[in-house]
Design a protein around this motif. Structure first.
Motif, PDB file in Angstrom:
ATOM      1  N   ILE A  60       0.921  -1.066   0.081  1.00  0.00           N
ATOM      2  CA  ILE A  60       0.070  -0.012  -0.043  1.00  0.00           C
ATOM      3  C   ILE A  60       0.698   1.224   0.129  1.00  0.00           C
ATOM      4  CG2 ILE A  60      -1.643   1.377   1.428  1.00  0.00           C
ATOM      5  CD1 ILE A  60      -2.815  -1.499   2.283  1.00  0.00           C
ATOM      6  N   CYS A  61       0.609   2.216  -0.957  1.00  0.00           N
ATOM      7  CA  CYS A  61       1.364   3.225  -1.066  1.00  0.00           C
ATOM      8  C   CYS A  61       0.793   4.483  -0.313  1.00  0.00           C
ATOM      9  CB  CYS A  61       1.747   3.672  -2.740  1.00  0.00           C
ATOM     10  SG  CYS A  61       2.425   2.219  -3.386  1.00  0.00           S
ATOM     11  N   SER A  62      -0.415   4.507  -0.392  1.00  0.00           N
ATOM     12  CA  SER A  62      -1.188   5.755   0.044  1.00  0.00           C
ATOM     13  C   SER A  62      -2.799   5.401  -0.003  1.00  0.00           C
ATOM     14  CB  SER A  62      -0.789   7.145  -0.613  1.00  0.00           C
ATOM     15  OG  SER A  62      -1.443   7.077  -1.867  1.00  0.00           O
ATOM     16  N   TYR A  63      -3.274   6.288   0.813  1.00  0.00           N
ATOM     17  CA  TYR A  63      -5.020   6.059   0.649  1.00  0.00           C
ATOM     18  C   TYR A  63      -5.693   7.382   0.954  1.00  0.00           C
ATOM     19  CZ  TYR A  63      -5.420   5.469   5.908  1.00  0.00           C
ATOM     20  OH  TYR A  63      -5.308   5.516   7.124  1.00  0.00           O
ATOM     21  N   THR A  64      -6.826   7.465   0.763  1.00  0.00           N
ATOM     22  CA  THR A  64      -7.735   8.315   1.380  1.00  0.00           C
ATOM     23  C   THR A  64      -9.034   7.944   1.625  1.00  0.00           C
ATOM     24  OG1 THR A  64      -8.744   9.109  -0.824  1.00  0.00           O
ATOM     25  CG2 THR A  64      -7.045  10.170  -0.349  1.00  0.00           C
ATOM     26  N   THR A  65      -9.791   8.491   2.716  1.00  0.00           N
ATOM     27  CA  THR A  65     -11.129   7.940   3.144  1.00  0.00           C
ATOM     28  C   THR A  65     -11.973   9.010   2.967  1.00  0.00           C
ATOM     29  OG1 THR A  65     -10.630   8.814   5.404  1.00  0.00           O
ATOM     30  CG2 THR A  65     -10.038   6.514   4.878  1.00  0.00           C
ATOM     31  N   GLN A  66     -13.394   8.212   2.922  1.00  0.00           N
ATOM     32  CA  GLN A  66     -14.580   9.348   2.454  1.00  0.00           C
ATOM     33  C   GLN A  66     -15.796   8.681   3.357  1.00  0.00           C
ATOM     34  OE1 GLN A  66     -15.939   9.722  -1.257  1.00  0.00           O
ATOM     35  NE2 GLN A  66     -17.382  11.588  -0.791  1.00  0.00           N
ATOM     36  N   VAL A  67     -16.345   9.418   4.300  1.00  0.00           N
ATOM     37  CA  VAL A  67     -17.439   8.917   5.113  1.00  0.00           C
ATOM     38  C   VAL A  67     -18.855   8.931   4.137  1.00  0.00           C
ATOM     39  CG1 VAL A  67     -18.729   9.276   6.764  1.00  0.00           C
ATOM     40  CG2 VAL A  67     -16.580   9.733   7.336  1.00  0.00           C
ATOM     41  N   VAL A  68     -19.323   7.675   4.037  1.00  0.00           N
ATOM     42  CA  VAL A  68     -20.446   7.543   3.005  1.00  0.00           C
ATOM     43  C   VAL A  68     -21.398   6.496   3.677  1.00  0.00           C
ATOM     44  CG1 VAL A  68     -19.667   8.694   0.914  1.00  0.00           C
ATOM     45  CG2 VAL A  68     -19.186   6.468   1.367  1.00  0.00           C
ATOM     46  N   ALA A  69     -22.092   6.450   4.677  1.00  0.00           N
ATOM     47  CA  ALA A  69     -23.070   5.487   5.340  1.00  0.00           C
ATOM     48  C   ALA A  69     -21.911   4.169   5.553  1.00  0.00           C
ATOM     49  CB  ALA A  69     -23.986   5.331   4.549  1.00  0.00           C
ATOM     50  N   GLY A  70     -20.759   4.621   5.937  1.00  0.00           N
ATOM     51  CA  GLY A  70     -19.750   3.474   6.099  1.00  0.00           C
ATOM     52  C   GLY A  70     -18.458   4.535   5.850  1.00  0.00           C
ATOM     53  N   LEU A  71     -17.407   3.700   5.478  1.00  0.00           N
ATOM     54  CA  LEU A  71     -16.170   4.187   5.230  1.00  0.00           C
ATOM     55  C   LEU A  71     -15.721   4.008   3.838  1.00  0.00           C
ATOM     56  CD1 LEU A  71     -14.335   6.556   6.300  1.00  0.00           C
ATOM     57  CD2 LEU A  71     -13.209   4.617   7.519  1.00  0.00           C
ATOM     58  N   MET A  72     -15.289   4.593   2.939  1.00  0.00           N
ATOM     59  CA  MET A  72     -15.009   4.385   1.594  1.00  0.00           C
ATOM     60  C   MET A  72     -13.341   4.768   1.532  1.00  0.00           C
ATOM     61  SD  MET A  72     -16.363   3.676  -1.621  1.00  0.00           S
ATOM     62  CE  MET A  72     -17.750   4.490  -1.410  1.00  0.00           C
ATOM     63  N   TYR A  73     -12.520   3.832   1.325  1.00  0.00           N
ATOM     64  CA  TYR A  73     -11.142   3.846   1.188  1.00  0.00           C
ATOM     65  C   TYR A  73     -10.879   3.646  -0.273  1.00  0.00           C
ATOM     66  CZ  TYR A  73     -10.551   2.570   6.048  1.00  0.00           C
ATOM     67  OH  TYR A  73     -10.407   2.653   7.627  1.00  0.00           O
ATOM     68  N   LYS A  74      -9.956   4.742  -0.670  1.00  0.00           N
ATOM     69  CA  LYS A  74      -9.468   4.776  -2.134  1.00  0.00           C
ATOM     70  C   LYS A  74      -7.704   4.729  -1.904  1.00  0.00           C
ATOM     71  CE  LYS A  74     -13.111   7.229  -4.105  1.00  0.00           C
ATOM     72  NZ  LYS A  74     -13.520   7.412  -5.602  1.00  0.00           N
ATOM     73  N   VAL A  75      -7.615   3.308  -2.337  1.00  0.00           N
ATOM     74  CA  VAL A  75      -6.181   2.772  -2.013  1.00  0.00           C
ATOM     75  C   VAL A  75      -5.482   2.783  -3.389  1.00  0.00           C
ATOM     76  CG1 VAL A  75      -4.990   1.068  -0.777  1.00  0.00           C
ATOM     77  CG2 VAL A  75      -7.189   1.367  -0.101  1.00  0.00           C
ATOM     78  N   THR A  76      -4.126   3.482  -3.197  1.00  0.00           N
ATOM     79  CA  THR A  76      -3.100   3.242  -4.227  1.00  0.00           C
ATOM     80  C   THR A  76      -2.163   2.310  -3.794  1.00  0.00           C
ATOM     81  OG1 THR A  76      -3.329   5.496  -4.958  1.00  0.00           O
ATOM     82  CG2 THR A  76      -1.400   4.337  -5.655  1.00  0.00           C
TER      83      THR A  76
END
Length: 115
Positions: A60-76
């Motif tokens: 895993i190089c990096s990631y971002t998160t977003q709260v959307v009725a749960g947690l969305m992880y966008k992972v590189t």
């Protein structure tokens, strides 16, 4: 008092917008746990083999998160130290009360070359 839709939320990140993506983060235990629970390495292995790519191990190089009725992880993620290709994938971690495990939701995992 009227709620300001553009107001900052207390996410630990200065200037974070409610519902917006976090700033990119370095790998940590949180994303490692979600990555493992979603069997994301198996998904990447299948995509890599399908595209005749190199698959040695996931990093895993990096990631971002977003709260959307749960947690969305966008992972590189990188799958080899020998190539400059990286995969972007999206993992959804449902709210705890659902009892559901995290899962990969990105159907078109894309490779990108980091210049």
């Amino acid at each position: 008092k009227v709620h300001d839709a553009g107001a900052s939320m207390d996410s630990g990140a200065p200037g974070a917008i409610a519902g917006g993506q976090s700033a990119p983060r370095l790998p940590d235990e949180a994303v490692d746990g979600v990555f493992q629970a979603a069997n994301a390495a198996d998904t990447l292995r299948q995509v890599s083999q399908k595209n005749k790519g190199v698959f040695e191990a996931t990093k895993i190089c990096s990631y971002t998160t977003q709260v959307v009725a749960g947690l969305m992880y966008k992972v590189t993620v990188s799958t080899s130290d020998k190539v400059d290709d990286y995969f972007d994938l999206t993992i959804f971690k449902p709210l705890p009360y659902t009892g559901k495990s995290p899962y990969v939701i990105e159907s078109g995992i894309k490779e990108k070359r980091i210049a």
